[in-house]
Design an enzyme around this catalytic site. Structure first.
Site, short mmCIF file in Angstrom:
data_model
loop_
_atom_site.label_atom_id
_atom_site.label_comp_id
_atom_site.label_asym_id
_atom_site.label_seq_id
_atom_site.Cartn_x
_atom_site.Cartn_y
_atom_site.Cartn_z
CG ASP B 26 137.94 -47.88 -0.23
OD1 ASP B 26 137.80 -48.53 -1.25
OD2 ASP B 26 138.53 -47.11 0.09
NE ARG B 108 136.46 -38.76 9.93
CZ ARG B 108 135.87 -39.27 8.90
NH1 ARG B 108 134.58 -39.71 9.11
NH2 ARG B 108 136.06 -39.16 7.61
CG ASP B 137 139.51 -38.41 8.95
OD1 ASP B 137 139.38 -37.78 9.97
OD2 ASP B 137 139.04 -38.52 7.86
CB SER B 191 139.67 -39.22 -1.58
OG SER B 191 139.14 -39.29 -0.27
#
Lengths: 418, 418, 418, 418
Positions: B26, B108, B137, B191
């Site tokens: 990705d 993050r 996110d 995921s």
């Protein structure tokens, strides 16, 4: 032996007292002491709160100690206990200090309430309890008494008398022909309180918080090690925040909690070894067993997770510690607890649905939840094509405006440094 | 295939962009898309956050996609991650919605901070990430970017491009000679995100919250069933709220968390199946595994239980949900999170000592705690003679004055009814 | 007259006591009573807190009552009072029950702290104060004593002696040759406490909350009616949350507050007629005058309005009632107050700038504010062309995602009805 | 002139829209623009919220712009506004950022609710409002729309069209024969919103927060300087938290607020010059006039001071900032606001009685309060002999146990230093 009375009331000032009476040695001594020290008529109140003991021996003992039959009150309050005290508290997800399910705390207001009701019915001017002067229970009893009947007289023998040592207590018992069970001759290695929600053990061999509690301390649960090697799956149905059925079978509140206790016990669920802060200012260590309550707590969080709006849930979470503190401190009958309850109950209107749980060797895991009132939208959350339910571009504006004040801060004066 | 660009910036407006690059398919597509759609220079940043993957393949892939060596940044940030992000958060006992240990959320801000640092160092005017437009996110990345560098340009390809289907993405990859691992041809069944604190799994087969998650979903823990039949006991030492040693062996933050992860994994500890509320307004279901963090959380509560004053602890508990919400929503670099951190850190000055834990088939139990700073006073709490440390008669005045307002309320207007 | 001592300590148990001594009749009686009842050495401590009385008469009187010169302590603590107590509290915008600026509450911890310091310096084993058993001040003094020196002995004569009537007190004074000022023969019509921050009046003629307070009650302010018909304009400069200058003239904390008091008094500012809830459980009515503090409060809110981020400000506002409660109840030296202070102080790092105020007949109005750290962005807020600073289209996404959970709720179950 | 439409809906997607219509130039332009840009049928809704303007000109203008009579809705909602929105909010003592009485915020949900009701009644698929993309009102309108009817289509012309300059707007008006009042030709020097609770002014000449607002800005109050030299005394009666009578004369909610507005105006009461934080992330400066509301707020605090228990009051105070934030941000129709309302309303059950106030040149002072439900106990608080109502010795135990944790802290580790 003379009664060295130094309490707040004088002999003769008390006419009739309603005593929270278990039938055990300690409250039997209190019963006799009340008669002796205050020269007053004693009414006994014994409640079946699901502590797992027969009530009839308490009746016999009271009679033997000279209490008139019409002055002996015994009630099975298990349904009221679970319906009006345990369930409202579980709607709040109440945990004291992040961990304790408040099993002892929640029973006291009910006992106090019944004592006051009996005092009103019998014209008694006083109430008495068997809690010591170091603990929380005295506070919980007495705040409830005073909130319900502000002119009530309160007698707390443990704070007043001089029977502070075991030897003196036994001496007093013998002198007054109070029967002493053989196993009560010696000192118990720790002290236990129990009701339908939990058992707590504390004191004596548990006082050193570095020492692991011995397996023999546990009263009501088998150990995770002793539990079956195979998981048990159950479902619990909720309506407006309260559990109403297990595996699809509708049950009354007390029946349901009893069933959960069995399930929890069998799977080693609900043990807690905790050092907590008492309202009177000291830390204490307790071993708690709340088998059914532990399952109920997890299940309630589970059903809320799909039926409670985020704003509602976060507000509840922020207020929960305050609510739990109020219950722990003994402020059940306070306006602030009632206000919080109104808020919590308002939030539960759509907390209806079914939770599936896996019980295994001490673990309670929510593995499924569904509800006709579900707020979970598979259409919105999906990784797949969502048919336009959610426009990802909206996120840009959302983030930009949430960030605006942070950017202005960084522009104006630096903000955090990178 | 044309790039149907509808984003907030126009081609030519971006000169140089720092991309959070994992080396996977990705972000490789994103890398190429950034070059194509914006015609800009791409700098890749790949962090070792303990996700358990080698960094070197990411370097190779970046080179292969035409990134100049000086534009490839790779950092082992594990110690910084645990020391400056995970540990401060655990001082707060942060749990989002009562249950989630915030493993993804807390990583993050660190990635964002490094991207901004690299942007400053390289004169880049933009940053980009691979988070989608439906999740949290994107918010966490972008709020951090803007807070640290308010004039930064932000590119979120998933919100902009038209590669929304797997087919289109693979087409784009093939067209641009991006290698596609065989197992990435098909759609992943769910995921995954991972770092040293946790792994999370969500989406696809996990989207129905009534369906139990399959055992194959779990990445990082064995099941309680598969864990040893015998408990493991460990001790953890704390200094000022942070874990510093296991079984008496001092360790750096990341080493310590790695060790706790091993212990947790081996004992089936740290699994969570949760439906949570995202900041963007929808509910989602995640499977979280936080083996070491789950142990650390319990241990920290344990050491606080004897070293933290009641007033301090209750204040922390009341503010915790707000703190956790801020971390979850992405407001790490906000003044309010910093203010709460100052409050929390102030409370941890004496949170020093040792906790003993029992790890067994999914259960983490604190069984002992001791500290040179202990506030637990055996002398005060004891059921035995306390040498006058505590005067039980004080409790009467304490209760009377706490009850006064409740009594006045009952006198004035009734209050609760009994 | 015999001293009917029923206090917690016995004669002979106290060797040396540090008394908070004002030089007035009541504390002079206490001084003598301590000598008589406990047979102990008395050390007097008299503080200049800006109450507006000379200290030298107190010295003379202490000497006359037999206190050795080395046992007479007098301190001008005005700067410490404002710098270390008043200013930190004003950073919090503390208002008890929405209205009271805590003038009395904030002075007690300082007096207690000095008493303990003197006890340490002189080897005294006890401290004493002149607060009654019904009020908050006893709690504030004693919690501070115990927090600072947990083994200190505390004597609260008003809770112990039998001089509860004015007649008995005067009798005792006469018997012990304590001079009685002529105007102290009769009963004062109300009771007053004063320091640099405020004056409070309560009791007697003020006890009926339906009766308007007579003008003669006010000690420190002229009435709005008597104030000038023309407004006074001033500026106050702030640095990191503290006022540092008036009309551009830098001043020390106490000097600045003194100046604000003059300005407030002259303009009839700072009067409050309040029924409040005491910590000991009853309601009481007080008349407060806080002329300078009222201006300072408004000015501080004014400078925060342009320098404090929204998240920071709202967090402060939510915690303020708790902070004010702690100060009012007497928990200044508690970990939770210190934690909140850490949070508050963290927020004040950029609270720097200038506020312009209009003072007029009881009104304090902020009419202007400016700051080098201003977060107010005219470019963003303007109704005019903003050069792209703000993209109005962002608002759509912002609203859509904020609305998402409300829409899902309405879809799922109805939500509010229209 | 072409309509450069870039909004979220396409021409033809909207069939019928309910517009919040004031009859002024801006909403008349919107009316026409909706017809032109979307080709849809427009329904106008004009509410009498007490803004002080006749409704009939709005009807005429709507007709003139081609709206069919059956599509013109006009309602006098003043009573509903005060009863169901203003009064519930005042029960909470809501102040945004410590100062703002939320006069604009509280009107928006009512307008939105009526628009949705009309949409349901008429089968309209869309609603529209005249708020800009920079302010809070767009959020308040739209969150309310979506919460009440999640599938409603929302049109916010100011965020969509290209009539962003005054010149373009006037051009459009002329082209479409919209009458332009002479005084609307030039730009207004600031922008005004008004309803029965307040008037707000902002923008243009008010944008510099250092510049004092000119006297001409004030719409609804005379200045304190212009107010009478003699105070006005009034009484307000409350029942269950709501004002029901002035000077003993019972009035409906809107009548009562109207009367308070007159009293406030005449005495220069209720002006506020504020810099506040908008929900969309920027700071703005507003001039607010809330004459009646300012009196009502003071009076409500006054009646609560003798009828509300301390625990209830402090809980309300702690939650107030959150409540005010919700109202300000536009979350009136959210579960969390409803939950807080349930809590607040629960607290008001005995907030009944009479407050006496002095109004004088900008000052509102509570000078007396009485209640049949009063919790103020003169017997307890008195400085005189209290007949044993309060035992001062209780205070010793109360303090000792409150101090215990502080002493243990000091013993264990030092605590605060003296």
């Amino acid at each position: 032996m003379s009664i060295n009375y130094t309490g707040p009331y004088k002999k003769g000032e008390i006419k009739k007292v309603v005593l929270a009476y278990s039938g055990g040695l300690d409250t039997s001594v209190i019963l006799k002491w009340l008669q002796t020290a205050y020269g007053c008529e004693v009414i006994t109140f014994t409640a079946d709160l699901g502590q797992g003991e027969e009530l009839s021996p308490a009746r016999k003992k009271a009679e033997m100690l000279g209490i008139k039959p019409e002055n002996i009150y015994m009630d099975d309050v298990r349904e009221e206990f679970v319906r009006d005290f345990v369930f409202p508290m579980f709607r709040a997800n109440a945990l004291y200090e992040g961990q304790y399910l408040l099993g002892t705390s929640i029973a006291r207001p009910l006992i106090a309430k019944r004592q006051i009701e009996i005092a009103r019915a019998t014209g008694a001017d006083a109430v008495a309890h068997g809690a010591t002067g170091k603990g929380n229970d005295q506070v919980r009893f007495e705040l409830s008494y005073y909130a319900l009947k502000p002119d009530i007289k309160v007698i707390a023998p443990w704070r007043e008398w001089d029977l502070s040592s075991r030897t003196k207590l036994l001496e007093f018992a013998e002198k007054h022909q109070i029967p002493i069970a053989k196993d009560k001759r010696g000192e118990a290695p720790f002290s236990v309180d129990a009701n339908l929600l939990h058992s707590s053990s504390e004191g004596k061999i548990l006082e050193d918080p570095w020492q692991e509690a011995d397996e023999m301390v546990y009263q009501r649960t088998i150990s995770p090690e002793a539990a079956p090697d195979k998981a048990t799956y159950i479902t619990i149905d909720f309506e407006k925040g309260d559990a109403v059925a297990i595996d699809g079978v509708a049950m009354s509140p007390a029946t349901l909690l009893t069933k959960l206790n069995e399930l929890g016990k069998a799977n080693g669920i609900g043990r807690l070894d905790l050092v907590e802060n008492r309202f009177v200012g000291m830390k204490s260590r307790g071993i708690y067993e709340t088998p059914g309550g532990t399952i109920l707590y997890a299940a309630h969080r589970g059903i809320e997770s799909i039926t409670l709006d985020r704003g509602a849930g976060h507000l509840k979470d922020e207020l929960m510690p305050k609510y739990a503190e109020l219950v722990y401190y003994g402020f059940w009958f306070s306006p602030e607890r009632e206000m919080l309850q109104a808020l919590i109950d308002k939030s539960q209107e759509n907390v209806t649905g079914t939770v599936r749980l896996k019980l295994y060797k001490g673990n309670t895991t929510v593995v499924g939840r569904k509800s006709p009132k579900s707020l979970y939208s598979m259409q919105h959350v999906t990784f797949e094509e969502d048919q336009g339910a959610y426009n990802q571009r909206d996120a840009e504006g959302f983030i930009k405006l949430n960030a605006l004040r942070l950017r202005l801060r960084a522009l104006g004066q630096g903000g955090p440094k990178s």
